[in-house]
Design a protein around this motif. Structure first.
Motif, PDB file in Angstrom:
ATOM      1  N   UNK A  16      43.479  49.686  43.636  1.00  0.00           N
ATOM      2  CA  UNK A  16      42.956  50.591  42.837  1.00  0.00           C
ATOM      3  C   UNK A  16      41.402  50.188  42.487  1.00  0.00           C
ATOM      4  N   UNK A  17      41.215  48.933  42.163  1.00  0.00           N
ATOM      5  CA  UNK A  17      39.855  48.453  41.615  1.00  0.00           C
ATOM      6  C   UNK A  17      39.302  47.180  42.604  1.00  0.00           C
ATOM      7  N   UNK A  18      40.029  46.811  43.602  1.00  0.00           N
ATOM      8  CA  UNK A  18      39.524  45.520  44.230  1.00  0.00           C
ATOM      9  C   UNK A  18      40.033  44.329  43.771  1.00  0.00           C
ATOM     10  N   UNK A  19      40.517  44.291  42.396  1.00  0.00           N
ATOM     11  CA  UNK A  19      40.790  43.044  41.887  1.00  0.00           C
ATOM     12  C   UNK A  19      42.252  43.041  41.630  1.00  0.00           C
ATOM     13  N   UNK A  20      42.831  41.847  41.750  1.00  0.00           N
ATOM     14  CA  UNK A  20      44.229  41.594  41.515  1.00  0.00           C
ATOM     15  C   UNK A  20      44.420  41.963  40.165  1.00  0.00           C
ATOM     16  N   UNK A  21      45.606  42.677  40.072  1.00  0.00           N
ATOM     17  CA  UNK A  21      45.913  43.175  38.468  1.00  0.00           C
ATOM     18  C   UNK A  21      47.311  43.591  38.723  1.00  0.00           C
TER      19      UNK A  21
END
Length: 681
Positions: free
Chosen positions: A66-71
């Protein structure tokens, strides 16, 4: 002004009861769950706790789609469904249409029976490959589902990193790789093969192979996948064939650098587009009673294999209104070219296996090449610099003998550079990713409706196709054939983007933006253009953005999201219609409001999510005038999903959705719809 409304609501509950086909490894404490309990035992001893997920029900813990950040998915402020290859196998998911059983808000698309794309929240979904948007695939070929190790279904717009896709949703296919289940790479040679034989001549074979590769002391691996299909079908006259080959190489290149390369080839043939039955009555639907008979007047020239455009106009007097009026809103009385001869009319039983197929003439063939590569450098402070490159090509041809034909030749390339970093400012934690991308596509779309010289009801399905109900075959008409549309299109996009996720205690704010710089050029050299061919050009710089606020409770995470942007309105072959360029209508607007709540308990074994949304998005409409327009849809609904791994072998999944979609009128043009012939004589 015309308005169209339709409401759909589904409640899909699926109970998954699976048993292991092979004895599980004797590691009672092993787990596919990524989370492990903190080591509180004496030094030197590590205790890993979790639950084996033989059922494949447990969703993965962390995603960057979704955001390119691991979450963590439970903290991700958007509606997303993760489907592992294990769950694909457990639920026998073979095509994108099967996702309706495990993902809320998804519905099968009406694309002549070819499972290329699905509908999410009332709109056609885009297909992404490892985070890159592929060429549009409405009905060119079946999207290869089982070549993936993981599939993520996102409802709403994509991340600013992935592109300026529209609100609605998309599927991100993550290809099979040599990554290990509990290690970075596979440690030993593994593989499997399957052969499927079924009713109606089903014949399929698949093979997987994972090979550990060590180069210069660096760990790595190769994953190979292949599939062959040569089957018959429930529908008489359809003989689908396909060949898929995929290879992925992943490796470390020292302590800081890593490489990932994937290539996929696909060829499909025989997945014929099928409109089903004609001459439809309620008696046909209920009792299979079909009205048999032939038209009063013939059109085809004696001995000709099909009706040509010249034959049609010479025989009918040169007016398409006598023949195809209902589809373009002209009310006229039936004539001898549409009316059945009373002396030939009878009622017969029609098999559900008999449909509007012409196996000697109908064509639907496609070739695709897809390649993606990534080079990642990880700094000592755990920040990452990544360069990725993507290539996707499509060559396809399609012909249906009732008078519809297309040829698509398209190529898209994209290069992306991103930098990901984090900062801890006391109680405030910030993760960010910034970067830029350049995407270029070129396409040549050929299409023909034979100037709307088509009529499905001329064919008697109980008799089968004949030369007098088969219209202009462009692939047999010789070099002089005139395509109605011949669109050459080029699109370039230089974009910059950012995403930032800031957390302060239980509160998290995620914001992202993307500035695109489009250069577009298109020209239509088809026969429908009367006069001088004109190349249309334009430049636009739209800005897309989204913002999400979430609050983490002890037992759940609640969130609210708002997103707004503009994206390209593309044809089935990935082109831009030149008629949209002068007004800038080739960029359609979209907007999303969404609220939701998620909870993950029992170490991830129990996951539940609910959301409510209100979205607007534009879509491309080409009515019978031949001039493309952009209309809009407004969709509102609520969705819910549940996954519960009761035991390692017993899992429960459930999805629910209520959706209301309204087709909004096009300013000055109303709404283009297809009206049943019974309402127009």
């Amino acid at each position: 002004m015309t308005k169209t409304r339709y409401m759909t609501g589904t409640l899909l509950g699926t109970l998954g009861l699976t048993a292991a086909l092979m004895a599980a490894p004797a590691l009672a404490q092993s787990s596919t769950l990524p989370a492990a309990a903190e080591n509180t035992e004496p030094e030197g001893e590590i205790i890993v706790k979790g639950a084996r997920d033989i059922a494949g029900v447990v969703t993965k813990e962390v995603s960057s789609t979704l955001f390119g950040l691991d979450k963590p998915l439970v903290d991700t402020p958007r509606s997303i469904t993760d489907i592992s290859d294990k769950l694909l196998s457990r639920y026998n998911i073979k095509t994108v249409y099967d996702f309706t059983a495990v993902a809320a808000g998804t519905y099968t698309g009406s694309f002549f029976g070819v499972p290329g794309a699905i509908a999410i929240r009332g709109s056609v979904a885009d297909n992404y490959f490892n985070g890159f948007q592929g060429i549009t695939n409405f009905a060119n070929f079946p999207t290869p589902v089982d070549a993936s190790s993981d599939i993520e279904i996102v409802r709403g717009p994509p991340s600013p990193i992935f592109g300026s896709g529209q609100v609605g949703g998309f599927l991100n296919f993550i290809p099979k790789s040599a990554r290990g289940e509990k290690t970075k790479y596979v440690q030993r040679l593994t593989g499997d093969a399957s052969v499927t034989l079924g009713s109606y001549g089903q014949r399929e074979g698949t093979a997987n192979l994972a090979i550990p590769v060590k180069l210069g002391g660096n760990e790595g691996g190769i994953a190979l996948y292949g599939k062959l299909e040569d089957s018959d079908s429930f529908y008489r006259g359809m003989h689908p064939k396909s060949q898929i080959g995929q290879a992925t190489y992943s490796s470390d290149l020292g302590s800081h650098l890593s490489l990932n390369l994937t290539y996929q080839f696909l060829h499909s043939d025989g997945y014929l587009k099928n409109i089903g039955w004609n001459r439809v009555t309620q008696d046909l639907i209920d009792n299979r009673n079909y009205v048999s008979g032939r038209p009063v007047a013939t059109i085809v020239a004696p001995g000709a294999p099909f009706i040509t455009t010249a034959q049609f106009f010479a025989r009918t007097g040169g007016s398409t209104l006598k023949f195809y009026a209902p589809a373009i809103g002209v009310l006229i009385a039936p004539n001898d070219f549409t009316r059945l001869d009373p002396a030939t009319i009878t009622t017969v039983k029609l098999s559900p296996r008999t449909t509007f197929l012409d196996p000697g003439f109908d064509i639907n063939e496609a070739h695709t090449h897809t390649a993606v590569g990534g080079l990642t450098y990880t700094f000592d402070n755990d920040s990452q610099l990544k360069f990725e490159s993507f290539l996707n090509t499509l060559k396809s041809r399609n012909y249906q003998s009732y008078g519809f034909a297309t040829v698509f030749d398209a190529t898209v390339t994209e290069q992306r550079l991103t930098y990901k970093f984090a900062a801890d400012l006391g109680a405030l934690s910030i993760k960010s990713i910034v970067g830029g991308t350049y995407r270029h596509s070129r396409s040549h779309d050929l299409g023909s409706l034979n100037d709307f010289v088509i009529s499905e009801d001329r064919r008697d399905l109980s008799v089968g196709p004949t030369s007098d109900d088969r219209f202009n075959d462009p692939f047999l008409s010789g070099p002089g054939y005139q395509w109605a549309t011949s669109v050459f299109s080029k699109i370039s996009d230089l974009a910059g983007f950012f995403v930032t996720d800031a957390s302060l205690g239980p509160v998290s704010l995620t914001v992202g933006g993307r500035l695109d710089s489009y250069r577009v050029k298109a020209i239509n050299r088809g026969s429908e253009v009367r006069g001088v061919f004109v190349t249309q050009r334009d430049k636009q710089r739209p800005f897309n953005y989204n913002a999400s606020l979430s609050y983490k409770l002890p037992w759940a995470t609640a969130y609210a999201t708002y997103a707004k942007g503009k994206s390209l309105q593309l044809t089935q072959g990935g082109a831009i219609n030149p008629t949209l360029i002068p007004t800038g209508a080739y960029l359609g607007t979209s907007k999303l409001k969404e609220v939701g709540i998620k909870s993950s308990q029992m170490g991830g074994r129990f996951f539940v999510a609910f959301d409510a949304y209100d979205q607007r998005r534009s879509y491309l409409s080409i009515p019978a005038t031949g001039v493309a327009t952009v209309s809009a849809l407004r969709t509102r609904g609520i969705e819910g999903e549940l996954r519960w791994l009761v035991t390692p072998r017993f899992g429960i999944t459930a999805t629910s959705a209520y959706q209301r979609t309204k087709q909004l009128p096009t300013p000055g043009a109303g709404t283009f719809i297809t009206v049943p012939s019974c309402l127009t004589n």
